[in-house]
Scaffold this motif. Structure first.
Motif, PDB file in Angstrom:
ATOM      1  N   LEU A  16      -4.730  22.803  -2.880  1.00 22.32           N
ATOM      2  CA  LEU A  16      -5.465  23.680  -3.793  1.00 22.32           C
ATOM      3  C   LEU A  16      -5.908  24.963  -3.098  1.00 22.32           C
ATOM      4  O   LEU A  16      -5.810  26.056  -3.665  1.00 22.32           O
ATOM      5  CB  LEU A  16      -6.667  22.955  -4.388  1.00 22.32           C
ATOM      6  N   VAL A  17      -6.402  24.836  -1.880  1.00 19.12           N
ATOM      7  CA  VAL A  17      -6.834  26.017  -1.139  1.00 19.12           C
ATOM      8  C   VAL A  17      -5.654  26.942  -0.891  1.00 19.12           C
ATOM      9  O   VAL A  17      -5.754  28.160  -1.088  1.00 19.12           O
ATOM     10  CB  VAL A  17      -7.509  25.615   0.193  1.00 19.12           C
ATOM     11  N   LEU A  18      -4.530  26.394  -0.469  1.00 17.54           N
ATOM     12  CA  LEU A  18      -3.359  27.232  -0.211  1.00 17.54           C
ATOM     13  C   LEU A  18      -2.810  27.830  -1.504  1.00 17.54           C
ATOM     14  O   LEU A  18      -2.300  28.951  -1.508  1.00 17.54           O
ATOM     15  CB  LEU A  18      -2.279  26.425   0.508  1.00 17.54           C
ATOM     16  N   TRP A  19      -2.908  27.108  -2.601  1.00 17.32           N
ATOM     17  CA  TRP A  19      -2.406  27.611  -3.869  1.00 17.32           C
ATOM     18  C   TRP A  19      -3.237  28.805  -4.362  1.00 17.32           C
ATOM     19  O   TRP A  19      -2.697  29.805  -4.833  1.00 17.32           O
ATOM     20  CB  TRP A  19      -2.426  26.503  -4.912  1.00 17.32           C
ATOM     21  N   PHE A  20      -4.577  28.687  -4.257  1.00 12.36           N
ATOM     22  CA  PHE A  20      -5.451  29.731  -4.779  1.00 12.36           C
ATOM     23  C   PHE A  20      -5.734  30.841  -3.774  1.00 12.36           C
ATOM     24  O   PHE A  20      -6.300  31.856  -4.129  1.00 12.36           O
ATOM     25  CB  PHE A  20      -6.759  29.134  -5.283  1.00 12.36           C
ATOM     26  N   ASN A  21      -5.348  30.660  -2.532  1.00 14.68           N
ATOM     27  CA  ASN A  21      -5.570  31.668  -1.503  1.00 14.68           C
ATOM     28  C   ASN A  21      -4.285  32.485  -1.340  1.00 14.68           C
ATOM     29  O   ASN A  21      -3.595  32.396  -0.340  1.00 14.68           O
ATOM     30  CB  ASN A  21      -5.974  30.989  -0.188  1.00 14.68           C
ATOM     31  N   LYS A  22      -3.977  33.292  -2.325  1.00 20.41           N
ATOM     32  CA  LYS A  22      -2.717  34.038  -2.353  1.00 20.41           C
ATOM     33  C   LYS A  22      -2.653  35.127  -1.281  1.00 20.41           C
ATOM     34  O   LYS A  22      -1.586  35.609  -0.959  1.00 20.41           O
ATOM     35  CB  LYS A  22      -2.518  34.683  -3.725  1.00 20.41           C
ATOM     36  N   ASP A  23      -3.779  35.547  -0.725  1.00 17.45           N
ATOM     37  CA  ASP A  23      -3.788  36.599   0.287  1.00 17.45           C
ATOM     38  C   ASP A  23      -3.038  36.186   1.546  1.00 17.45           C
ATOM     39  O   ASP A  23      -2.532  37.039   2.267  1.00 17.45           O
ATOM     40  CB  ASP A  23      -5.217  36.980   0.678  1.00 17.45           C
ATOM     41  N   VAL A  24      -2.956  34.912   1.817  1.00 15.25           N
ATOM     42  CA  VAL A  24      -2.290  34.434   3.026  1.00 15.25           C
ATOM     43  C   VAL A  24      -0.811  34.806   2.989  1.00 15.25           C
ATOM     44  O   VAL A  24      -0.231  35.193   3.997  1.00 15.25           O
ATOM     45  CB  VAL A  24      -2.448  32.909   3.154  1.00 15.25           C
ATOM     46  N   ILE A  33      -6.948  34.189   6.588  1.00 14.87           N
ATOM     47  CA  ILE A  33      -6.090  33.523   7.579  1.00 14.87           C
ATOM     48  C   ILE A  33      -6.810  32.313   8.163  1.00 14.87           C
ATOM     49  O   ILE A  33      -6.211  31.247   8.343  1.00 14.87           O
ATOM     50  CB  ILE A  33      -5.687  34.510   8.695  1.00 14.87           C
ATOM     51  N   ALA A  34      -8.097  32.449   8.440  1.00 12.03           N
ATOM     52  CA  ALA A  34      -8.872  31.327   8.982  1.00 12.03           C
ATOM     53  C   ALA A  34      -8.930  30.177   7.983  1.00 12.03           C
ATOM     54  O   ALA A  34      -8.788  29.007   8.362  1.00 12.03           O
ATOM     55  CB  ALA A  34     -10.277  31.792   9.343  1.00 12.03           C
ATOM     56  N   ILE A  35      -9.102  30.503   6.718  1.00 13.50           N
ATOM     57  CA  ILE A  35      -9.133  29.473   5.676  1.00 13.50           C
ATOM     58  C   ILE A  35      -7.774  28.783   5.574  1.00 13.50           C
ATOM     59  O   ILE A  35      -7.696  27.563   5.429  1.00 13.50           O
ATOM     60  CB  ILE A  35      -9.558  30.087   4.328  1.00 13.50           C
ATOM     61  N   ALA A  36      -6.707  29.557   5.677  1.00 14.54           N
ATOM     62  CA  ALA A  36      -5.364  28.976   5.609  1.00 14.54           C
ATOM     63  C   ALA A  36      -5.094  28.057   6.790  1.00 14.54           C
ATOM     64  O   ALA A  36      -4.491  26.994   6.634  1.00 14.54           O
ATOM     65  CB  ALA A  36      -4.326  30.085   5.553  1.00 14.54           C
ATOM     66  N   ILE A  37      -5.543  28.449   7.971  1.00 15.03           N
ATOM     67  CA  ILE A  37      -5.356  27.603   9.157  1.00 15.03           C
ATOM     68  C   ILE A  37      -6.105  26.289   8.987  1.00 15.03           C
ATOM     69  O   ILE A  37      -5.563  25.212   9.275  1.00 15.03           O
ATOM     70  CB  ILE A  37      -5.799  28.349  10.429  1.00 15.03           C
ATOM     71  N   LEU A  38      -7.321  26.357   8.488  1.00 19.36           N
ATOM     72  CA  LEU A  38      -8.082  25.126   8.252  1.00 19.36           C
ATOM     73  C   LEU A  38      -7.411  24.257   7.189  1.00 19.36           C
ATOM     74  O   LEU A  38      -7.396  23.034   7.308  1.00 19.36           O
ATOM     75  CB  LEU A  38      -9.511  25.461   7.836  1.00 19.36           C
ATOM     76  N   ALA A  39      -6.857  24.875   6.158  1.00 15.04           N
ATOM     77  CA  ALA A  39      -6.172  24.113   5.119  1.00 15.04           C
ATOM     78  C   ALA A  39      -4.943  23.401   5.679  1.00 15.04           C
ATOM     79  O   ALA A  39      -4.682  22.248   5.346  1.00 15.04           O
ATOM     80  CB  ALA A  39      -5.781  25.029   3.964  1.00 15.04           C
ATOM     81  N   VAL A  40      -4.204  24.075   6.547  1.00 15.64           N
ATOM     82  CA  VAL A  40      -3.036  23.446   7.161  1.00 15.64           C
ATOM     83  C   VAL A  40      -3.466  22.292   8.061  1.00 15.64           C
ATOM     84  O   VAL A  40      -2.826  21.230   8.081  1.00 15.64           O
ATOM     85  CB  VAL A  40      -2.199  24.490   7.932  1.00 15.64           C
TER      86      VAL A  40
END
Length: 58
Positions: A16-24, A33-40
């Motif tokens: 869900l985080v990766l889906w809604f975080n389109k900026d990545v 980018i930090a949020i995407a790394i944590l999601a991964v």
């Protein structure tokens, strides 16, 4: 909580985080980018929990 249930919660949350975080996907910098790394990382840990065998001791 059972390990498999925890794994599914982490995988769904990370997806869900990766889906809604389109900026990545636009190569943005900073907090996205930090949020995407944590999601991964949550995705990897979730997959680890799904692969655990019942009764396994760490």
């Amino acid at each position: 909580m059972e390990a498999k249930m925890l794994g599914w919660i982490q995988i769904i949350g990370a997806a869900l985080v990766l889906w809604f975080n389109k900026d990545v996907f636009r190569m943005a910098s900073g907090p996205s980018i930090a949020i995407a790394i944590l999601a991964v990382l949550f995705l990897i840990v979730g997959l680890h929990h799904l692969g655990e065998k019942k009764g396994r001791k760490h």
